[in-house]
Write an enzyme that holds these catalytic residues in place. Sequence first.
Site, PDB file in Angstrom:
ATOM      1  N   ASP A 502       0.872  -1.176   0.000  1.00 11.43           N
ATOM      2  CA  ASP A 502       0.000   0.000   0.000  1.00 11.43           C
ATOM      3  C   ASP A 502       0.906   1.223   0.000  1.00 11.43           C
ATOM      4  O   ASP A 502       1.815   1.315   0.825  1.00 11.43           O
ATOM      5  CB  ASP A 502      -0.909   0.007   1.239  1.00 11.43           C
ATOM      6  CG  ASP A 502      -2.063   0.995   1.124  1.00 11.43           C
ATOM      7  OD1 ASP A 502      -1.815   2.143   0.685  1.00 11.43           O
ATOM      8  OD2 ASP A 502      -3.201   0.632   1.459  1.00 11.43           O
ATOM      9  N   LYS A 526       0.805   2.804   5.819  1.00 15.86           N
ATOM     10  CA  LYS A 526      -0.262   1.900   6.236  1.00 15.86           C
ATOM     11  C   LYS A 526       0.193   0.447   6.251  1.00 15.86           C
ATOM     12  O   LYS A 526      -0.110  -0.298   7.189  1.00 15.86           O
ATOM     13  CB  LYS A 526      -1.469   2.048   5.298  1.00 15.86           C
ATOM     14  CG  LYS A 526      -2.288   3.290   5.517  1.00 15.86           C
ATOM     15  CD  LYS A 526      -3.537   3.286   4.638  1.00 15.86           C
ATOM     16  CE  LYS A 526      -4.417   4.485   4.949  1.00 15.86           C
ATOM     17  NZ  LYS A 526      -5.647   4.502   4.127  1.00 15.86           N
ATOM     18  N   ASN A 575     -10.455   1.732  -5.765  1.00 18.52           N
ATOM     19  CA  ASN A 575     -10.732   2.327  -7.076  1.00 18.52           C
ATOM     20  C   ASN A 575     -10.750   1.250  -8.154  1.00 18.52           C
ATOM     21  O   ASN A 575     -10.077   0.212  -8.049  1.00 18.52           O
ATOM     22  CB  ASN A 575      -9.714   3.418  -7.411  1.00 18.52           C
ATOM     23  CG  ASN A 575      -8.319   2.865  -7.633  1.00 18.52           C
ATOM     24  OD1 ASN A 575      -7.952   2.505  -8.744  1.00 18.52           O
ATOM     25  ND2 ASN A 575      -7.526   2.777  -6.562  1.00 18.52           N
ATOM     26  N   CYS A 630     -22.834  21.478 -21.187  1.00 14.81           N
ATOM     27  CA  CYS A 630     -23.443  22.809 -21.084  1.00 14.81           C
ATOM     28  C   CYS A 630     -24.224  22.941 -19.779  1.00 14.81           C
ATOM     29  O   CYS A 630     -24.290  24.032 -19.192  1.00 14.81           O
ATOM     30  CB  CYS A 630     -24.346  23.083 -22.285  1.00 14.81           C
ATOM     31  SG  CYS A 630     -25.831  22.047 -22.349  1.00 14.81           S
TER      32      CYS A 630
END
Length: 1004
Positions: A502, A526, A575, A630
Amino acid sequence: MLPQKRGVDAGEVQDLHNKAPRPAAPAPAQDHHKEDPAHMAARAPEIDEDLHSRQLAVYGRETMKRLFGSNVLVSGLQGLGAEIAKNLVLAGVKSVTLHDDGKVDLWDLSSNFFLSEKDIGLNRAQACVPKLQELNNAVIISTITGDLTKEQLSNFQAVVFTDISIEKAVEFDDYCHSHQPPIAFIKSEVRGLFGSVFCDFGPEFTVLDVDGEEPHTGIVASISNDNPALVSCVDDERLEFQDGDLVIFSEVHGMTELNDGKPRKIKSARPYSFTLEEDTTSYGTYIRGGIVTQVKPPKVLKFKTLKEAIKEPGEFLMSDFSKFDRPPLLHLAFQALDKFRTELLRFPIAGSAEDAQKLIDFAISINESLGESKLEEIDKKLLQHFASGSRAILNPMAAMFGGIVGQEVVKACSGKFHPLYQFFYFDSVESLPIEPLEASDLKPENSRYDAQISVFGTKLQKKLEQSKIFMVGSGALGCEFLKNLALMGISCSENGKLTVTDDDVIEKSNLSRQFLFRDWNIGQPKSTVAATAAMAINPKLHVEALQNRASPETENVFNDAFWESLDAVVNALDNVTARMYIDSRCVYFQKPLLESGTLGAKCNTQMVIPHLTENYGASRDPPEKQAPMCTVHSFPHNIDHCLTWARSEFEGLLEKTPTEVNAFLSNPSGYATAARTAGDAQARDQLERVIECLNRDKCDTFQDCITWARLKFEDYFANRVKQLTFTFPEDAMTSSGAPFWSAPKRFPRPLEFSSSDPSHLNFLLAASILRAETFGIPIPDWAKNPKKLAEAVDKVILPDFQPKQGVKIETDEKATSLSSASVDDAAVIEELIAKLEAISKTLPPGFHMNPIQFEKDDDTNFHMDLIAGFANMRARNYSIPEVDKLKAKFIAGRIIPAIATSTDMAWTVWDRWTITGNITLRELLEWLKEKGLNAYSISCGTSLLYNSMFPRHKERLDKKVVDVAREVAKVEVPSYRRHLDVVVACEDDDDIDVDIPLVSIYFR
């Protein structure tokens, strides 16, 4: 530093059974329980938002306050009780009282991670306290080490029992059920591969929010003057309303009678319309606008007592619909086990056919007494498994049920989320070894793994200890997995190895859920801290902690030899990109993968087994609907649009533009050449931003940063809105004659800056500080003083602004870019390059910028302050409800990618053909020929190494495949990789194309 504990230090834990309460450390008192939830919430201490930010996003502030005022009893501190207590202390209840009159034995070490061998012989409850207290110093932790009386239960809002007879449980539950107010009663057991939960929250329990989801909303397009009235909504997105839902209206123009805030029932719900059970014929005529919002009414549940529910359990909560008939049988099995323990004063012995038969006889006897509701068939084999493993509390089962029960306690104390109603049973008999286990395989070995051995046998235990595991990530999921692996003995022999990696460091917000970390670990890696904590749980764990991100860039670390050595991979990632990469590696090297994820109170798991299941990447969630560009830039109508725009502006101003500046400064000529080559509107815009950053917007002092931030405020929230409403006035019409500002568009109003408005000043503070960071400018001490900041802001001189004619504002929802192309782009780019080169000569030597990458979880870095400020100021422009920083963080954090077979030779994504040896192209063709395949094309990457149609390719046949790849495809195989992959196109002897897997040549 963690917040001050409420009333008692860890070293002053109170034994409520043996000692009288001391004034400095009062036990949870009777009168605390008699407060209503609102009063209790009001008395609760302030919430540490840095510590509990994730929970606040899920539960909300009021729910957390009710939770912080709750006193909970956990009885039975074997593995299940320990897991429940851990979850409650992390959640931050007011107090947790541990009850257990038993002593620690060797079997406890396989499921209770608070205990070690030096605790054997001590009282279980007291032995758990020191490490439990470390998790959250703000929770009062006390113990009861003797008999528990029902009168003591009145001290608590919720009580949990994990090892109690049915007779005693009925007595306690009756007391809790009839108490005023009722005390939430939960009984849960884990027995081998079987588990149960029973909940009784009283005669009438009010669920304030059944699902925790945001109320559904819609934007009104029209409302008819009818009975019943038809309401149509814009087709921006489908409505999620259902018949019978209650809704309220707001911002309706014309039919203003509906804006009274009164809930109204709907029917005939459709994707974009519904009818109101109301006569609107006499109401005003609908003109425009309107938001319709779902009202979520409270739900009242009437719980049965345990005594009643055992006889008439009603519907069981199902966890596996392939085991539809299992819960009634397990309902019987747990009663039979209780009878066995009551009469024989022990558990069935693992592997004992005699004990198993006694339990089966008890089950049959109980079943016969049920009359018409008795089961027609009893699965004796299942009951044999149940009896054999019933003494064991397995860590994975304890962890799972600890999470379930912990969540039920939160529901009981807060009224948020629908509780479990009332029985839940679960089994995992499919986890047993396929081969039948002999009684001798299940005999204890006087080791900490005896509980597991009694269920799975010694052979599987040895295999677990020798396994080689790769765990990617050591955050919230990673901490749980590391604890589980250590307790189970996985990788705990000389031949075993657990590699955990990690690249992240510990932050304060991690401490409320990543329980292997402590406040003194903040800032440390970690993986290193988690691995050290796991070795404290089981000193025999053979673990290596790395700080490398597993990605294509680190394949020299996680090389072929590493992947080939593994037995399994565990993902603990947050993720999709990283998950997809690890999944692709597991597919390539054919390794099992345990995949999982969490989102608030929701979670998922996926077990990926080579050649048996699909891989993680084989199925995708549907992409989240993206708002048209937009809409995000000029016509937002909800806070998500504002936050999406805020993320985009943050990254453009603070990350992308500084990165572009550095790219230019590091290689001016190369940057200019790339811009000329592109020659489009995007390249022009990019150059303009770099010039603006280094010229007009360049900052040398912190006052410059304040000026920049103040001008940005005026540009974003005043001038742009003035230009928009000048181009499209409030009464503007479309070419078809319809009002331009009709739903879902909201007409905006410019903001007028005020240094006395805290939200305006907070925006400027965050923007100034982050701008200073990009230029490497020190932050003065006075910057965070509101009065001095306001004085500095008031010094800024604003240029006059007048809206211009002919400004193009994109209104096409299909447009993907706001840049306008120009025939003069190439000429303009040349001018810009010349200007940029001139500006660069004025910069000091070695000048560079510091791009800022968005990080939502560090509450001290001002990232979320700026994004929330951006979004809320924009929301204020458009009269959209604003959100606090926590809600903004939760939303902004979300703003973020078929098995193949052929008709002849079937293969799947898991298949890969391997050849060992540094072979030539000719040898590869002959190897395929032996399989009945005629290869006519061989490629590597995008290059063709061989094709039978090209005569010159025959000259390559006697060259090594790896050499041809090096010459033709320019592929240099790194030293850490032992193979080269090629794609081969083949035909069979009948000239029919045959699809084959990837071919890997192991030439080293």
